[in-house]
Motif scaffolding. Sequence first.
Motif, PDB file in Angstrom:
ATOM      1  N   LYS A 194       0.457  -1.066   0.065  1.00  0.00           N
ATOM      2  CA  LYS A 194       0.207   0.004   0.161  1.00  0.00           C
ATOM      3  C   LYS A 194       0.818   0.974   0.041  1.00  0.00           C
ATOM      4  O   LYS A 194       0.603   2.391  -0.447  1.00  0.00           O
ATOM      5  CB  LYS A 194      -1.229   0.465   1.070  1.00  0.00           C
ATOM      6  CG  LYS A 194      -1.822  -0.868   1.229  1.00  0.00           C
ATOM      7  CD  LYS A 194      -3.216  -1.108   2.238  1.00  0.00           C
ATOM      8  CE  LYS A 194      -3.992  -2.143   2.700  1.00  0.00           C
ATOM      9  NZ  LYS A 194      -5.175  -1.650   4.014  1.00  0.00           N
ATOM     10  N   GLU A 195       1.515   1.179   0.897  1.00  0.00           N
ATOM     11  CA  GLU A 195       2.562   2.634   1.317  1.00  0.00           C
ATOM     12  C   GLU A 195       3.342   2.684  -0.341  1.00  0.00           C
ATOM     13  O   GLU A 195       3.992   3.496  -1.247  1.00  0.00           O
ATOM     14  CB  GLU A 195       4.146   2.014   2.049  1.00  0.00           C
ATOM     15  CG  GLU A 195       3.074   2.252   3.446  1.00  0.00           C
ATOM     16  CD  GLU A 195       3.392   0.625   3.878  1.00  0.00           C
ATOM     17  OE1 GLU A 195       2.333  -0.281   2.889  1.00  0.00           O
ATOM     18  OE2 GLU A 195       3.618   0.725   4.637  1.00  0.00           O
ATOM     19  N   THR A 199       2.911   1.682  -3.322  1.00  0.00           N
ATOM     20  CA  THR A 199       1.632   2.511  -4.605  1.00  0.00           C
ATOM     21  C   THR A 199       1.899   3.783  -4.106  1.00  0.00           C
ATOM     22  O   THR A 199       1.823   4.588  -5.651  1.00  0.00           O
ATOM     23  CB  THR A 199       0.589   1.746  -4.443  1.00  0.00           C
ATOM     24  OG1 THR A 199      -0.114   2.093  -4.005  1.00  0.00           O
ATOM     25  CG2 THR A 199       0.122   0.381  -4.724  1.00  0.00           C
ATOM     26  N   GLU A 200       2.056   4.682  -3.297  1.00  0.00           N
ATOM     27  CA  GLU A 200       1.726   6.001  -2.663  1.00  0.00           C
ATOM     28  C   GLU A 200       3.203   6.053  -3.528  1.00  0.00           C
ATOM     29  O   GLU A 200       3.432   7.494  -4.047  1.00  0.00           O
ATOM     30  CB  GLU A 200       1.928   6.380  -1.656  1.00  0.00           C
ATOM     31  CG  GLU A 200       0.221   5.648  -0.518  1.00  0.00           C
ATOM     32  CD  GLU A 200      -0.683   6.321  -1.190  1.00  0.00           C
ATOM     33  OE1 GLU A 200      -0.786   7.582  -1.884  1.00  0.00           O
ATOM     34  OE2 GLU A 200      -1.694   6.302  -1.191  1.00  0.00           O
ATOM     35  N   LYS A 249       2.971   6.554   3.982  1.00  0.00           N
ATOM     36  CA  LYS A 249       1.111   7.654   4.230  1.00  0.00           C
ATOM     37  C   LYS A 249       0.653   6.092   5.009  1.00  0.00           C
ATOM     38  O   LYS A 249      -0.077   6.423   6.073  1.00  0.00           O
ATOM     39  CB  LYS A 249       0.380   7.636   3.111  1.00  0.00           C
ATOM     40  CG  LYS A 249      -0.796   7.954   3.056  1.00  0.00           C
ATOM     41  CD  LYS A 249      -1.336   8.231   2.089  1.00  0.00           C
ATOM     42  CE  LYS A 249      -2.910   8.584   2.148  1.00  0.00           C
ATOM     43  NZ  LYS A 249      -3.812   8.786   0.164  1.00  0.00           N
ATOM     44  N   HIS A 250       0.376   4.467   5.201  1.00  0.00           N
ATOM     45  CA  HIS A 250       0.089   3.553   5.401  1.00  0.00           C
ATOM     46  C   HIS A 250       1.098   2.896   5.898  1.00  0.00           C
ATOM     47  O   HIS A 250       0.494   1.966   7.296  1.00  0.00           O
ATOM     48  CB  HIS A 250      -0.007   2.424   4.219  1.00  0.00           C
ATOM     49  CG  HIS A 250      -1.441   2.966   3.080  1.00  0.00           C
ATOM     50  ND1 HIS A 250      -2.513   3.284   3.823  1.00  0.00           N
ATOM     51  CD2 HIS A 250      -0.847   3.683   1.741  1.00  0.00           C
ATOM     52  CE1 HIS A 250      -2.992   3.854   2.771  1.00  0.00           C
ATOM     53  NE2 HIS A 250      -2.775   4.063   1.270  1.00  0.00           N
TER      54      HIS A 250
END
Length: 216
Positions: A139-140, A142-143, A185-186
């Motif tokens: 998830k991180e 992809t940011e 972010k995550h």
Amino acid sequence: MHWIDPDSLPAVTGVFERFVLNPHGEVDGFVMRQGDEDVLVHTPPHMETELTRNIKAGDKIGVHAVRPRGAALLAAVAVTAANGRQIVDHGPDDSREHPEHDHHKMDAEGTVRLSLFGPKGELRGALLTNGTVVRIGPKEATEIAELLTPGATLAVRGDGIETGFGCVIHAREAGPSLKALAPLKHGKPGPKDGPKHGPKHGPKHKHGPKHDHAHA
């Protein structure tokens, strides 16, 4: 045991260069060269012992693998060493534990050589040209995908491990330079006074029967 028969897959050959580590300091893949091209191969951590015993830099090896869509990756089902030994993914040992390593707060900055992916093609970090492995949750990742692209300049700070096969950092912060880091972010917050966790400071974690090849 892997559900795919390795002999049903064509062998991709290349010259072994170096192992790649997951955030626990386990070998979960390697880089091999095909001519002028770097090829990233994912292997599950339970294959580590056989791989590290039978493969060394400069060996010509073969890989029976599947290729996920949208990722420059081979997910190995079997690896044939230069000595002829075939190392097959027979599935994890349920009693296998993560290795014990000292964890340290660590940072790194450099140029991305390769994007790193999980076995299903999910972006999971980067290999820097200086050999440092940077691991980031999907998830991180992809940011900050643009920072994990080959040729990009990447700086990270996080939980680091040094092993005989190299250095890996599980990033908590990332940016284009060490002066421009931002929390992922995550990401989960890291320890305030530097990492004092891991197998030496808490319970050991076993790989359960539902263990898959991805290690975030």
